[in-house]
Write an enzyme that holds these catalytic residues in place. Structure first.
Site, short mmCIF file in Angstrom:
data_model
loop_
_atom_site.label_atom_id
_atom_site.label_comp_id
_atom_site.label_asym_id
_atom_site.label_seq_id
_atom_site.Cartn_x
_atom_site.Cartn_y
_atom_site.Cartn_z
N PRO A 78 9.59 50.53 3.09
CA PRO A 78 8.71 51.70 3.26
C PRO A 78 7.73 51.85 2.10
O PRO A 78 6.77 52.62 2.20
CB PRO A 78 9.67 52.89 3.33
CG PRO A 78 11.04 52.36 3.13
CD PRO A 78 11.00 50.88 2.96
N GLU A 105 20.05 51.12 0.02
CA GLU A 105 19.11 52.01 -0.67
C GLU A 105 17.97 51.30 -1.39
O GLU A 105 16.96 51.89 -1.73
CB GLU A 105 19.86 52.90 -1.67
CG GLU A 105 20.58 54.07 -1.01
CD GLU A 105 21.80 53.64 -0.21
OE1 GLU A 105 22.36 52.55 -0.49
OE2 GLU A 105 22.19 54.38 0.71
N ARG A 143 1.92 37.50 19.02
CA ARG A 143 0.95 37.75 20.11
C ARG A 143 -0.42 37.19 19.78
O ARG A 143 -1.21 36.88 20.66
CB ARG A 143 0.78 39.26 20.34
CG ARG A 143 1.88 39.92 21.10
CD ARG A 143 1.56 41.42 21.24
NE ARG A 143 0.32 41.66 21.97
CZ ARG A 143 0.18 41.54 23.28
NH1 ARG A 143 1.21 41.18 24.01
NH2 ARG A 143 -0.98 41.78 23.86
N ASP A 158 -7.02 43.97 23.37
CA ASP A 158 -6.02 44.92 22.88
C ASP A 158 -6.67 45.96 21.98
O ASP A 158 -7.57 45.66 21.20
CB ASP A 158 -4.93 44.19 22.06
CG ASP A 158 -3.85 43.62 22.97
OD1 ASP A 158 -3.84 43.98 24.15
OD2 ASP A 158 -3.05 42.82 22.47
N1 ADE Z 1 12.63 49.24 5.85
C1 ADE Z 1 13.01 50.51 5.94
N2 ADE Z 1 12.04 51.31 6.37
C2 ADE Z 1 10.96 50.49 6.58
C3 ADE Z 1 9.63 50.71 7.02
N3 ADE Z 1 9.18 51.92 7.35
N4 ADE Z 1 8.81 49.64 7.10
C4 ADE Z 1 9.26 48.42 6.76
N5 ADE Z 1 10.50 48.16 6.33
C5 ADE Z 1 11.34 49.18 6.24
#
Ligand code: ADE
Length: 232
Positions: A78, A105, A143, A158
């Site tokens: 994230p 974590e 793709r 697309d």
């Molecule tokens: N691992 C955990 N959350 C994630 C996300 N939003 N994007 C990519 N990998 C992740």
């Protein structure tokens, strides 16, 4: 999880036909202790466990030995840069890339320092692991590899290839519980249909994702549709 997904649909058929190759590696196969430990407590304390660096390093060494140097080593996280069409295009042009899936974590920062060339997020939410994120990236990238999707024109059309959302689609029946298909689509008038679709795409994009219009490449008709909406 990833293997199951790779066997299905458009991607599954592409893998079967050998148009793309996807390998799945288990970090536990790159551990050396009896318990095949991949995580440990964080230095400095705090909640949760941290994925150890060595299994990632060994896994990448193995992959490099078997398949050569990857053009990208991307960590799913994230904290990464948002994964968008442009990144999918870039990845689709690489001969070979590695996706690293984090879990728990966190991941020892030295994985980033020593291995990672791209850190990729699929959206502003947290998944428990990177596997689904990696599957999303593989699907979107594959793709764009020539030969994966039968109809190359449909890939070119697309949404995000052009920066506009799709126009609405309809199929039979022409009337469903009193809800009719827009007249123009039944008219057989191809020019009018094309114009209607462009207007719908522009309208939707303006309503739902106005920020996309800043970078969208519009043709004359689409630009006219946009100014018409702006003057409404
Ligand atoms: N691992 C955990 N959350 C994630 C996300 N939003 N994007 C990519 N990998 C992740």
């Amino acid at each position: 999880m990833v293997k199951a997904m790779l066997g299905e649909g458009v991607l599954g058929r592409a893998v079967e036909r050998g148009v793309v190759t996807v390998g799945v590696h288990d970090l536990r196969d790159y551990t050396s202790d009896r318990h095949r430990t991949v995580d440990d407590v964080p230095y400095g304390g705090g909640p949760g466990m941290v994925l150890k660096a060595e299994p990632f390093v060994r896994a990448c060494e193995g992959i490099r030995r078997d398949h050569g140097e990857p053009a990208s080593v991307a960590l799913m996280s994230p904290q990464g840069r948002p994964f968008r069409h442009a990144e999918a295009v870039r990845f689709s042009q690489l001969r070979h890339m590695v996706l690293l899936c984090g879990r728990y974590e966190g991941v020892d920062e030295r994985v980033r320092d020593q291995l990672v060339t791209d850190e990729v997020s699929i959206g502003d939410y947290v998944l428990s692991g990177g596997e689904l994120a990696a599957a999303v990236v593989v699907e979107a990238v594959a793709r764009l590899v020539p030969g994966v999707v039968g109809d190359a024109e449909s890939v070119r059309q697309d949404s995000f290839a052009r920066g506009l959302l799709d126009y609405p689609d309809y199929t039979r029946p022409a009337s469903l519980d009193g809800h009719a298909v827009p007249e123009v689509l039944l008219s057989g008038h191809h020019g009018a249909i094309r114009t209607w679709r462009k207007r719908q795409a522009v309208r939707r994009t303006r309503e739902r994702r106005p920020e996309l219009l800043e970078h969208a490449v519009l043709d004359d008709e689409e630009r006219a549709a946009l100014s018409a909406l702006e003057n409404e």
